[in-house]
Design a protein around this motif. Structure first.
Motif, PDB file in Angstrom:
ATOM      1  N   ALA A 123      28.246  37.083  63.622  1.00  0.00           N
ATOM      2  CA  ALA A 123      27.704  37.868  62.380  1.00  0.00           C
ATOM      3  C   ALA A 123      27.103  39.082  62.431  1.00  0.00           C
ATOM      4  N   TYR A 124      25.798  37.928  62.375  1.00  0.00           N
ATOM      5  CA  TYR A 124      24.692  38.632  62.474  1.00  0.00           C
ATOM      6  C   TYR A 124      24.348  39.606  62.915  1.00  0.00           C
ATOM      7  N   ALA A 125      24.442  39.164  64.512  1.00  0.00           N
ATOM      8  CA  ALA A 125      23.587  39.842  65.566  1.00  0.00           C
ATOM      9  C   ALA A 125      24.957  41.375  65.467  1.00  0.00           C
ATOM     10  N   ALA A 143      13.782  46.032  48.190  1.00  0.00           N
ATOM     11  CA  ALA A 143      12.524  46.029  48.538  1.00  0.00           C
ATOM     12  C   ALA A 143      11.667  45.197  47.465  1.00  0.00           C
ATOM     13  N   SER A 144      11.881  44.229  47.354  1.00  0.00           N
ATOM     14  CA  SER A 144      11.418  42.641  46.492  1.00  0.00           C
ATOM     15  C   SER A 144      10.836  42.020  47.378  1.00  0.00           C
ATOM     16  N   SER A 145      11.359  42.315  48.873  1.00  0.00           N
ATOM     17  CA  SER A 145      10.687  41.377  49.691  1.00  0.00           C
ATOM     18  C   SER A 145      10.498  41.873  51.487  1.00  0.00           C
ATOM     19  N   GLY A 146       9.925  41.102  51.936  1.00  0.00           N
ATOM     20  CA  GLY A 146       9.952  41.216  53.685  1.00  0.00           C
ATOM     21  C   GLY A 146       9.652  42.951  53.491  1.00  0.00           C
ATOM     22  N   ILE A 147      10.181  43.472  55.249  1.00  0.00           N
ATOM     23  CA  ILE A 147       9.758  44.407  55.463  1.00  0.00           C
ATOM     24  C   ILE A 147      10.266  45.835  54.318  1.00  0.00           C
ATOM     25  N   GLY A 148      11.043  45.798  53.455  1.00  0.00           N
ATOM     26  CA  GLY A 148      11.210  46.814  52.045  1.00  0.00           C
ATOM     27  C   GLY A 148      10.507  47.213  51.249  1.00  0.00           C
ATOM     28  N   GLY A 205      16.767  45.694  43.803  1.00  0.00           N
ATOM     29  CA  GLY A 205      16.567  44.029  44.589  1.00  0.00           C
ATOM     30  C   GLY A 205      17.679  43.786  43.374  1.00  0.00           C
ATOM     31  N   ARG A 206      17.939  42.096  43.949  1.00  0.00           N
ATOM     32  CA  ARG A 206      18.319  41.655  42.721  1.00  0.00           C
ATOM     33  C   ARG A 206      16.758  40.675  42.160  1.00  0.00           C
ATOM     34  N   ASN A 207      15.718  40.870  42.631  1.00  0.00           N
ATOM     35  CA  ASN A 207      14.625  40.150  41.827  1.00  0.00           C
ATOM     36  C   ASN A 207      13.930  40.334  41.127  1.00  0.00           C
ATOM     37  N   ALA A 208      14.597  41.265  39.567  1.00  0.00           N
ATOM     38  CA  ALA A 208      13.497  41.411  38.411  1.00  0.00           C
ATOM     39  C   ALA A 208      11.940  41.522  38.809  1.00  0.00           C
ATOM     40  N   TYR A 253      11.959  39.768  65.764  1.00  0.00           N
ATOM     41  CA  TYR A 253      11.674  38.189  64.837  1.00  0.00           C
ATOM     42  C   TYR A 253      10.327  39.524  63.854  1.00  0.00           C
ATOM     43  N   THR A 254      10.261  39.139  63.164  1.00  0.00           N
ATOM     44  CA  THR A 254       9.306  39.339  61.727  1.00  0.00           C
ATOM     45  C   THR A 254       9.017  38.952  61.175  1.00  0.00           C
ATOM     46  N   ARG A 255       7.293  38.189  60.720  1.00  0.00           N
ATOM     47  CA  ARG A 255       6.944  37.263  59.728  1.00  0.00           C
ATOM     48  C   ARG A 255       7.826  37.997  58.169  1.00  0.00           C
ATOM     49  N   THR A 256       8.541  37.344  57.432  1.00  0.00           N
ATOM     50  CA  THR A 256       8.848  37.481  56.227  1.00  0.00           C
ATOM     51  C   THR A 256       9.522  36.194  55.943  1.00  0.00           C
ATOM     52  N   PRO A 257       9.987  36.354  54.759  1.00  0.00           N
ATOM     53  CA  PRO A 257      10.722  35.360  54.197  1.00  0.00           C
ATOM     54  C   PRO A 257      12.231  35.494  55.029  1.00  0.00           C
ATOM     55  N   ASN A 273      17.319  51.413  54.585  1.00  0.00           N
ATOM     56  CA  ASN A 273      18.018  50.817  54.022  1.00  0.00           C
ATOM     57  C   ASN A 273      18.349  49.659  54.373  1.00  0.00           C
ATOM     58  N   SER A 274      17.184  48.393  53.801  1.00  0.00           N
ATOM     59  CA  SER A 274      16.839  47.405  54.413  1.00  0.00           C
ATOM     60  C   SER A 274      16.942  46.219  53.928  1.00  0.00           C
ATOM     61  N   ALA A 275      17.837  46.270  52.769  1.00  0.00           N
ATOM     62  CA  ALA A 275      18.383  44.766  51.967  1.00  0.00           C
ATOM     63  C   ALA A 275      19.405  45.011  53.199  1.00  0.00           C
ATOM     64  N   ALA A 322      20.713  45.172  41.415  1.00  0.00           N
ATOM     65  CA  ALA A 322      21.018  45.090  41.144  1.00  0.00           C
ATOM     66  C   ALA A 322      21.124  44.479  42.672  1.00  0.00           C
ATOM     67  N   ASP A 323      22.809  43.544  42.740  1.00  0.00           N
ATOM     68  CA  ASP A 323      23.071  43.079  43.283  1.00  0.00           C
ATOM     69  C   ASP A 323      23.714  43.352  44.001  1.00  0.00           C
ATOM     70  N   LEU A 324      23.649  44.211  45.592  1.00  0.00           N
ATOM     71  CA  LEU A 324      24.744  45.223  47.042  1.00  0.00           C
ATOM     72  C   LEU A 324      25.808  44.626  46.764  1.00  0.00           C
ATOM     73  N   GLY A 325      26.209  43.127  46.538  1.00  0.00           N
ATOM     74  CA  GLY A 325      27.010  42.884  47.042  1.00  0.00           C
ATOM     75  C   GLY A 325      28.583  42.589  46.143  1.00  0.00           C
TER      76      GLY A 325
HETATM   77  N1  LIG Z   1      12.801  39.391  59.155  1.00  0.00           N
HETATM   78  C1  LIG Z   1      12.758  39.489  60.791  1.00  0.00           C
HETATM   79  O1  LIG Z   1      13.011  38.999  61.912  1.00  0.00           O
HETATM   80  C2  LIG Z   1      13.950  40.467  60.787  1.00  0.00           C
HETATM   81  C3  LIG Z   1      13.975  41.567  62.343  1.00  0.00           C
HETATM   82  C4  LIG Z   1      15.142  42.405  62.825  1.00  0.00           C
HETATM   83  C5  LIG Z   1      15.924  43.031  61.388  1.00  0.00           C
HETATM   84  N2  LIG Z   1      15.291  42.676  60.165  1.00  0.00           N
HETATM   85  C6  LIG Z   1      16.516  42.457  59.377  1.00  0.00           C
HETATM   86  O2  LIG Z   1      15.077  43.513  58.249  1.00  0.00           O
HETATM   87  C7  LIG Z   1      15.598  43.762  56.524  1.00  0.00           C
HETATM   88  C8  LIG Z   1      14.765  43.529  56.035  1.00  0.00           C
HETATM   89  O3  LIG Z   1      14.688  41.743  56.196  1.00  0.00           O
HETATM   90  P1  LIG Z   1      13.220  41.138  55.279  1.00  0.00           P
HETATM   91  O4  LIG Z   1      13.208  40.306  56.942  1.00  0.00           O
HETATM   92  O5  LIG Z   1      12.465  41.813  55.214  1.00  0.00           O
HETATM   93  O6  LIG Z   1      13.978  40.130  54.410  1.00  0.00           O
HETATM   94  P2  LIG Z   1      14.031  39.687  52.950  1.00  0.00           P
HETATM   95  O7  LIG Z   1      12.078  39.143  53.133  1.00  0.00           O
HETATM   96  O8  LIG Z   1      15.200  37.931  53.027  1.00  0.00           O
HETATM   97  O9  LIG Z   1      13.978  40.640  51.892  1.00  0.00           O
HETATM   98  C9  LIG Z   1      15.832  41.193  51.925  1.00  0.00           C
HETATM   99  C10 LIG Z   1      16.120  41.868  50.896  1.00  0.00           C
HETATM  100  O10 LIG Z   1      17.437  42.083  50.775  1.00  0.00           O
HETATM  101  C11 LIG Z   1      16.866  42.010  49.696  1.00  0.00           C
HETATM  102  N3  LIG Z   1      18.887  41.604  49.447  1.00  0.00           N
HETATM  103  C12 LIG Z   1      19.846  40.870  49.684  1.00  0.00           C
HETATM  104  N4  LIG Z   1      20.804  40.727  49.381  1.00  0.00           N
HETATM  105  C13 LIG Z   1      20.731  41.322  48.366  1.00  0.00           C
HETATM  106  C14 LIG Z   1      22.180  41.454  47.493  1.00  0.00           C
HETATM  107  N5  LIG Z   1      23.381  40.997  47.630  1.00  0.00           N
HETATM  108  N6  LIG Z   1      21.653  42.512  47.021  1.00  0.00           N
HETATM  109  C15 LIG Z   1      20.265  43.354  46.503  1.00  0.00           C
HETATM  110  N7  LIG Z   1      19.424  43.232  47.382  1.00  0.00           N
HETATM  111  C16 LIG Z   1      20.022  41.767  48.732  1.00  0.00           C
HETATM  112  C17 LIG Z   1      16.534  40.705  49.356  1.00  0.00           C
HETATM  113  O11 LIG Z   1      16.432  41.087  47.514  1.00  0.00           O
HETATM  114  P3  LIG Z   1      16.456  40.104  46.843  1.00  0.00           P
HETATM  115  O12 LIG Z   1      16.529  39.031  46.619  1.00  0.00           O
HETATM  116  O13 LIG Z   1      15.959  41.103  44.949  1.00  0.00           O
HETATM  117  O14 LIG Z   1      18.741  40.437  45.863  1.00  0.00           O
HETATM  118  C18 LIG Z   1      15.207  41.713  49.479  1.00  0.00           C
HETATM  119  O15 LIG Z   1      14.608  41.942  49.046  1.00  0.00           O
HETATM  120  C19 LIG Z   1      17.065  43.587  56.739  1.00  0.00           C
HETATM  121  O16 LIG Z   1      18.595  43.898  57.036  1.00  0.00           O
HETATM  122  C20 LIG Z   1      16.965  42.402  57.758  1.00  0.00           C
HETATM  123  O17 LIG Z   1      18.567  41.775  58.604  1.00  0.00           O
HETATM  124  C21 LIG Z   1      14.982  41.565  59.670  1.00  0.00           C
END
Ligand SMILES: NC(=O)c1ccc[n+]([C@@H]2O[C@H](COP(=O)([O-])OP(=O)(O)OC[C@H]3O[C@@H](n4cnc5c(N)ncnc54)[C@H](OP(=O)(O)O)[C@@H]3O)[C@@H](O)[C@H]2O)c1
Length: 260
Positions: free
Chosen positions: A153-155, A13-18, A36-39, A186-190, A88-90, A62-65
């Motif tokens: 591995a991501y794919a 929830a701290s970034s992007g899609i979440g 998320g980790r980023n308090a 591709y989705t405009r996020t960090p 489940n967006s992390a 929390a660090d989910l890892g």
């Molecule tokens: N952007 C794209 O192009 C795209 C395309 C297809 C699918 N997706 C999927 O959409 C989801 C969200 O991606 P996004 O684009 O929103 O990415 P993002 O902006 O980088 O955000 C990723 C989120 O995951 C959290 N996260 C990462 N590692 C973590 C950890 N160890 N513990 C807890 N939280 C963790 C981060 O939180 P903290 O840093 O605060 O921990 C952050 O809130 C992902 O599953 C991604 O694979 C993205």
């Protein structure tokens, strides 16, 4: 009077899609548990959602890892009957080509994209099914359909999420739980440096992506591919996949494999 939809627990929830999901769900009247980790980011988002939408927002930093961090989130899901929705967006992208041998990066990624997502989905599935309601949304990716040496591995982790979600649906839908896999391109996020360097026509804004995913959710879609105009193209793939079933586990090898 509209009934309260309950609490949505949103990872990533701290970034992007979440972060966008958290906003949209707050608009829909959900209270939230943000993970998320980023308090600082979680605190900022929580304050803004409370001010703008009047939502009750709790944060779990929390660090989910890390097993302890993941266990705290699992416990919250398990013990709060007001939680009705898991997003489940992390997720993270990393590790590069397998041949680059970045084993620690690959493991960190799989711990989030696969292990944490699966464990949280499993806890939610158990408690929601016992109650006979609730919903689980898993962020997969269009990469589930793509072979790519640069992010193998991501794919594969996203193909796993798609497959997992299809089976999960068979498990819990009969017990009243809604399940959805979202496969954004591709989705405009960090995560992808906000699309920097990619042709604009293949990158969607995160707001549009999440709104489309929620429209798919409202329509009861099991699989939502936000940019796919011809939904029949996915349906064809799904049907062909199911049609293989009677042929891929038999007592005899196919004739081409039998010794002459
Ligand atoms: N952007 C794209 O192009 C795209 C395309 C297809 C699918 N997706 C999927 O959409 C989801 C969200 O991606 P996004 O684009 O929103 O990415 P993002 O902006 O980088 O955000 C990723 C989120 O995951 C959290 N996260 C990462 N590692 C973590 C950890 N160890 N513990 C807890 N939280 C963790 C981060 O939180 P903290 O840093 O605060 O921990 C952050 O809130 C992902 O599953 C991604 O694979 C993205």
């Amino acid at each position: 009077m509209a009934t309260h939809p309950g609490i949505a627990l949103v990872t990533g929830a701290s970034s992007g899609i979440g972060e966008i999901y958290a906003d949209r769900l707050a608009r829909r009247g959900y209270d939230l548990v943000l993970v998320g980790r980023n308090a600082d980011k979680l605190q900022e988002l929580a304050a803004s959602l409370t001010t703008t939408h009047g939502s009750k927002v709790e944060r779990i930093v929390a660090d989910l890892g890390e097993p302890g961090g993941l266990a705290r989130v699992e416990r919250r899901l398990e013990t709060d009957p007001a939680i009705t929705l898991l997003i489940n967006s992390a997720g993270l992208i990393g590790g590069g080509p397998l041949s680059a041998g970045q084993l620690d990066d690959l493991t960190s990624m799989l711990n989030i994209n696969v292990v944490a997502l699966t464990r949280l989905a499993a806890v939610a599935a158990r408690v929601f099914a016992a109650r006979g309601n609730g919903a689980i949304v898993n962020l997969a990716s269009a990469m589930a359909f793509i072979d790519t040496p640069a992010a193998a591995a991501y794919a594969a982790s996203k193909a796993y999420v798609l497959n997992l979600t299809l089976s999960l649906d068979l498990d819990v839908k009969p017990r009243g739980v809604q399940v959805q896999a979202v496969l954004p391109g591709y989705t405009r996020t960090p995560m992808i440096s906000d699309g920097a360097g990619l042709p604009a026509e293949i990158v969607m804004d995160a707001d549009a992506m999440v709104d489309a995913a929620l429209a798919g959710f409202d329509a009861g879609e099991l699989v939502t591919i936000p940019s796919l105009e011809q939904v029949a193209a996915y349906d064809d793939w799904a049907e062909r996949r199911v049609a293989l079933r009677p042929h891929i586990s038999l007592s005899q090898p196919a004739s081409r494999y039998r010794a002459a």
